[in-house]
Design a protein around this motif. Structure first.
Motif, PDB file in Angstrom:
ATOM      1  N   GLY A   1       0.649  -1.310   0.109  1.00  0.00           N
ATOM      2  CA  GLY A   1       0.107   0.071   0.102  1.00  0.00           C
ATOM      3  C   GLY A   1       0.939   1.300  -0.173  1.00  0.00           C
ATOM      4  N   ALA A   2       0.663   2.133  -1.070  1.00  0.00           N
ATOM      5  CA  ALA A   2       1.707   3.285  -1.025  1.00  0.00           C
ATOM      6  C   ALA A   2       0.777   4.125  -0.321  1.00  0.00           C
ATOM      7  CB  ALA A   2       1.542   3.777  -2.389  1.00  0.00           C
ATOM      8  N   HIS A   3       1.397   4.507   1.005  1.00  0.00           N
ATOM      9  CA  HIS A   3       0.585   5.499   1.965  1.00  0.00           C
ATOM     10  C   HIS A   3       1.297   6.138   2.804  1.00  0.00           C
ATOM     11  CE1 HIS A   3      -2.655   6.391   4.314  1.00  0.00           C
ATOM     12  NE2 HIS A   3      -2.565   5.774   5.369  1.00  0.00           N
TER      13      HIS A   3
ATOM     14  N   LEU B   1      -2.979   2.005  -4.961  1.00  0.00           N
ATOM     15  CA  LEU B   1      -2.961   3.599  -4.842  1.00  0.00           C
ATOM     16  C   LEU B   1      -4.227   4.038  -4.398  1.00  0.00           C
ATOM     17  CD1 LEU B   1      -1.444   4.126  -8.468  1.00  0.00           C
ATOM     18  CD2 LEU B   1      -0.105   4.230  -6.489  1.00  0.00           C
ATOM     19  N   GLY B   2      -4.134   5.035  -3.438  1.00  0.00           N
ATOM     20  CA  GLY B   2      -5.305   5.637  -2.805  1.00  0.00           C
ATOM     21  C   GLY B   2      -5.862   6.991  -3.954  1.00  0.00           C
ATOM     22  N   THR B   3      -7.018   7.372  -3.399  1.00  0.00           N
ATOM     23  CA  THR B   3      -7.519   8.397  -4.138  1.00  0.00           C
ATOM     24  C   THR B   3      -6.815   9.804  -3.940  1.00  0.00           C
ATOM     25  OG1 THR B   3      -8.902   9.453  -2.331  1.00  0.00           O
ATOM     26  CG2 THR B   3      -9.855   7.374  -3.457  1.00  0.00           C
ATOM     27  N   GLU B   4      -6.904  10.661  -5.018  1.00  0.00           N
ATOM     28  CA  GLU B   4      -6.505  11.948  -5.003  1.00  0.00           C
ATOM     29  C   GLU B   4      -6.690  12.872  -3.755  1.00  0.00           C
ATOM     30  OE1 GLU B   4      -8.545  10.703  -7.336  1.00  0.00           O
ATOM     31  OE2 GLU B   4      -7.364  10.819  -9.209  1.00  0.00           O
ATOM     32  N   ALA B   5      -7.958  12.721  -3.186  1.00  0.00           N
ATOM     33  CA  ALA B   5      -8.201  13.735  -1.950  1.00  0.00           C
ATOM     34  C   ALA B   5      -8.025  12.857  -0.598  1.00  0.00           C
ATOM     35  CB  ALA B   5      -9.783  14.124  -2.331  1.00  0.00           C
ATOM     36  N   PHE B   6      -8.194  11.637  -0.482  1.00  0.00           N
ATOM     37  CA  PHE B   6      -8.336  10.891   0.783  1.00  0.00           C
ATOM     38  C   PHE B   6      -7.371   9.870   1.089  1.00  0.00           C
ATOM     39  CE2 PHE B   6     -12.567  12.548  -0.268  1.00  0.00           C
ATOM     40  CZ  PHE B   6     -12.528  13.799   0.689  1.00  0.00           C
ATOM     41  N   GLY B   7      -6.631   9.546  -0.058  1.00  0.00           N
ATOM     42  CA  GLY B   7      -5.733   8.523   0.166  1.00  0.00           C
ATOM     43  C   GLY B   7      -6.218   7.249   0.299  1.00  0.00           C
ATOM     44  N   VAL B   8      -5.514   6.004   0.694  1.00  0.00           N
ATOM     45  CA  VAL B   8      -6.121   4.638   0.879  1.00  0.00           C
ATOM     46  C   VAL B   8      -6.922   4.727   1.972  1.00  0.00           C
ATOM     47  CG1 VAL B   8      -5.086   2.456   1.270  1.00  0.00           C
ATOM     48  CG2 VAL B   8      -3.756   3.858   0.014  1.00  0.00           C
TER      49      VAL B   8
ATOM     50  N   VAL C   1       6.368   3.950   1.698  1.00  0.00           N
ATOM     51  CA  VAL C   1       6.469   5.482   1.366  1.00  0.00           C
ATOM     52  C   VAL C   1       7.538   6.149   0.488  1.00  0.00           C
ATOM     53  CG1 VAL C   1       7.754   5.881   3.632  1.00  0.00           C
ATOM     54  CG2 VAL C   1       6.120   7.749   2.797  1.00  0.00           C
ATOM     55  N   ILE C   2       7.156   7.100  -0.330  1.00  0.00           N
ATOM     56  CA  ILE C   2       8.091   7.680  -0.904  1.00  0.00           C
ATOM     57  C   ILE C   2       8.618   9.224  -0.097  1.00  0.00           C
ATOM     58  CG2 ILE C   2       8.544   9.007  -3.111  1.00  0.00           C
ATOM     59  CD1 ILE C   2       6.294   7.309  -4.246  1.00  0.00           C
ATOM     60  N   PRO C   3       9.977   9.103   0.232  1.00  0.00           N
ATOM     61  CA  PRO C   3      10.288  10.056   1.190  1.00  0.00           C
ATOM     62  C   PRO C   3      10.028  11.422   0.410  1.00  0.00           C
ATOM     63  CG  PRO C   3      12.378   9.050   0.086  1.00  0.00           C
ATOM     64  CD  PRO C   3      10.936   8.357  -0.253  1.00  0.00           C
TER      65      PRO C   3
ATOM     66  N   SER D   1       2.104  15.226  -0.008  1.00  0.00           N
ATOM     67  CA  SER D   1       1.999  14.203  -0.967  1.00  0.00           C
ATOM     68  C   SER D   1       2.034  14.526  -2.192  1.00  0.00           C
ATOM     69  CB  SER D   1       0.615  13.632  -0.746  1.00  0.00           C
ATOM     70  OG  SER D   1      -0.436  14.336  -1.482  1.00  0.00           O
ATOM     71  N   LEU D   2       2.724  13.413  -3.016  1.00  0.00           N
ATOM     72  CA  LEU D   2       2.858  13.637  -4.397  1.00  0.00           C
ATOM     73  C   LEU D   2       1.459  13.334  -5.105  1.00  0.00           C
ATOM     74  CD1 LEU D   2       6.072  11.571  -4.522  1.00  0.00           C
ATOM     75  CD2 LEU D   2       6.065  13.830  -4.674  1.00  0.00           C
ATOM     76  N   ASN D   3       1.485  13.883  -6.302  1.00  0.00           N
ATOM     77  CA  ASN D   3       0.478  13.412  -7.292  1.00  0.00           C
ATOM     78  C   ASN D   3       0.610  11.872  -7.484  1.00  0.00           C
ATOM     79  OD1 ASN D   3       0.079  12.367 -10.222  1.00  0.00           O
ATOM     80  ND2 ASN D   3      -1.102  14.320 -10.282  1.00  0.00           N
TER      81      ASN D   3
HETATM   82  C1  LIG Z   1      -2.676  12.811  -3.505  1.00  0.00           C
HETATM   83  S1  LIG Z   1      -2.231  11.121  -2.633  1.00  0.00           S
HETATM   84  C2  LIG Z   1      -3.336  11.324  -1.185  1.00  0.00           C
HETATM   85  C3  LIG Z   1      -3.153  12.183  -0.222  1.00  0.00           C
HETATM   86  C4  LIG Z   1      -4.067  12.311   0.999  1.00  0.00           C
HETATM   87  N1  LIG Z   1      -4.636  13.418   1.177  1.00  0.00           N
HETATM   88  C5  LIG Z   1      -3.479  11.185   2.124  1.00  0.00           C
HETATM   89  O1  LIG Z   1      -3.258  11.644   3.209  1.00  0.00           O
HETATM   90  O2  LIG Z   1      -3.429  10.135   2.002  1.00  0.00           O
HETATM   91  C6  LIG Z   1      -2.825  10.105  -3.578  1.00  0.00           C
HETATM   92  C7  LIG Z   1      -2.123   8.797  -3.209  1.00  0.00           C
HETATM   93  O3  LIG Z   1      -0.730   8.720  -4.151  1.00  0.00           O
HETATM   94  C8  LIG Z   1      -0.186   7.919  -3.345  1.00  0.00           C
HETATM   95  N2  LIG Z   1       1.299   8.547  -2.746  1.00  0.00           N
HETATM   96  C9  LIG Z   1       1.404  10.005  -2.799  1.00  0.00           C
HETATM   97  N3  LIG Z   1       2.584  10.493  -2.373  1.00  0.00           N
HETATM   98  C10 LIG Z   1       3.018   9.410  -1.661  1.00  0.00           C
HETATM   99  C11 LIG Z   1       4.149   9.148  -0.884  1.00  0.00           C
HETATM  100  N4  LIG Z   1       5.023   9.999  -0.611  1.00  0.00           N
HETATM  101  N5  LIG Z   1       4.598   7.886  -0.474  1.00  0.00           N
HETATM  102  C12 LIG Z   1       3.580   6.990  -0.776  1.00  0.00           C
HETATM  103  N6  LIG Z   1       2.545   7.159  -1.458  1.00  0.00           N
HETATM  104  C13 LIG Z   1       2.073   8.534  -1.966  1.00  0.00           C
HETATM  105  C14 LIG Z   1      -0.723   7.043  -2.342  1.00  0.00           C
HETATM  106  O4  LIG Z   1      -1.220   6.120  -2.795  1.00  0.00           O
HETATM  107  C15 LIG Z   1      -2.040   8.051  -1.856  1.00  0.00           C
HETATM  108  O5  LIG Z   1      -2.996   7.622  -1.559  1.00  0.00           O
END
Ligand SMILES: C[S@@+](CC[C@H](N)C(=O)[O-])C[C@H]1O[C@@H](n2cnc3c(N)ncnc32)[C@H](O)[C@@H]1O
Ligand SMILES: C[S@@+](CC[C@H](N)C(=O)[O-])C[C@H]1O[C@@H](n2cnc3c(N)ncnc32)[C@H](O)[C@@H]1O
Lengths: 191, 191
Positions: free
Chosen positions: A95-97, A118-125, A138-140, A147-149
């Motif tokens: 889980g990317a989280h 991968l989680g949603t844009e707004a709320f994540g996984v 996690v990606i540092p 967060s990243l796109n």
């Molecule tokens: C825009 S981010 C969601 C941000 C959301 N506000 C949260 O708190 O999880 C959308 C998805 O991209 C992935 N993602 C974005 N940045 C990440 C990171 N630094 N490490 C791991 N996953 C990342 C995750 O799967 C996340 O659910």
């Protein structure tokens, strides 16, 4: 079809990684899903598993052009059945989280059967999904943004997977089961 | 401002990499530029150099919110002056480009002062720009698509740079020149 085109299709097919997959939870921006699919094609992922959002129509997969033509969507009813199905096929679910529990994405072995959630844009996984992942990664992040796109995060992880799989020789000979290989080849040759 | 917020800002500022930069040629989709800027912030890039397209208005930088607040745009008249300016500052210019000359992006040393040149969505890096790059780099593609989304390509390369720089200890102590550090800190504290 020219012999060059046929050779190209066969080359791509023989580099496909049947034991690498994406599981996308509720991605609702079409451009993000498109960028994810394009990256999947580029690293050799044959199937993108999708759990559509509750109130959202299932998005039309644009097979007429673009990377969607070379990657197969697998739509699941909910995250439970998606994870159960992937696990019964032997996948580890990452889980990317962005959590404290998560390990650095480079410290993970991607040469084993791996599905990247991968989680949603707004709320994540979602919590439901987190309860089913084997490892959070996690990606540092060194800056102010939280967060990243999502399509960017997807690519960063998948290119680490590609590097590991290339080093392990996993792109060097065909890895698809023969029946699936034949079926996919047929579909690619007769669109 | 709370002490926690101040500590966070100082931590981010001290991880900024003044010798890592992006040079974006004619990127015209705002969402791509936004994703690039967000990734720059995440890997600690303080400045994004931009050569706007000939007929295009210079895009407004949305400093009110998002990652644009933490990354400084530097607008150049044309690719020549952009490259000349970066080179006189000691930067090596890497051109992300799908060519036979290009070397694999993982076989490059990103711990030296590095500017990553990105091409436009539709046409890629221009010949004018290619004539000025020190090294062309390519991200391997195993599928049918010809290229990655530009913000995705940017992130894949920058996260390799981050990994190398982290291993070299470059995020461990402040690396900005004192005058620039003071100026940036002032701007961040008094928006
Ligand atoms: C825009 S981010 C969601 C941000 C959301 N506000 C949260 O708190 O999880 C959308 C998805 O991209 C992935 N993602 C974005 N940045 C990440 C990171 N630094 N490490 C791991 N996953 C990342 C995750 O799967 C996340 O659910
Ligand atoms: C969508 S691509 C441009 C494609 C364009 N049709 C071409 O032939 O160059 C936009 C930019 O992303 C970067 N890019 C995309 N995929 C890349 C790859 N596999 N290797 C290196 N750079 C890439 C390059 O900077 C490119 O100019």
């Amino acid at each position: 079809m020219t012999p060059e085109r046929l050779a190209r299709l066969d080359g791509v097919l023989n580099r496909r990684q049947p034991d690498l997959a994406i599981l996308a939870e509720n991605l609702h921006k079409p451009r993000n899903l498109s960028a994810v699919v394009r990256t999947c094609d580029a690293v050799g992922i044959p199937e993108v598993h999708i759990v559509p959002g509750k109130d959202r129509p299932r998005r039309h997969w644009h097979t007429s052009q673009g990377a969607e033509k070379w990657v197969t969507p697998v739509i699941h009813d909910d995250i439970d059945s998606a994870c159960a199905s992937l696990k019964s096929d032997g996948f580890t679910i990452l889980g990317a989280h962005l959590s404290d529990r998560a390990v650095d994405y480079r410290d993970v072995d991607y040469t084993v059967p791996t599905a990247l959630l991968l989680g949603t844009e707004a709320f994540g996984v979602t919590d439901d999904a987190l309860a089913r992942v084997d490892t959070e990664i996690v990606i540092p992040m060194m800056g102010m943004s939280q967060s990243l796109n999502v399509s960017v995060a997807c690519a960063v992880v998948l290119y680490e997977a590609l590097a590991q799989r290339r080093a392990a020789g996993l792109y060097e000979s065909s890895r698809m089961a023969p029946a699936k290989h034949r079926k996919t080849r047929f579909e690619w040759l007769h669109p």
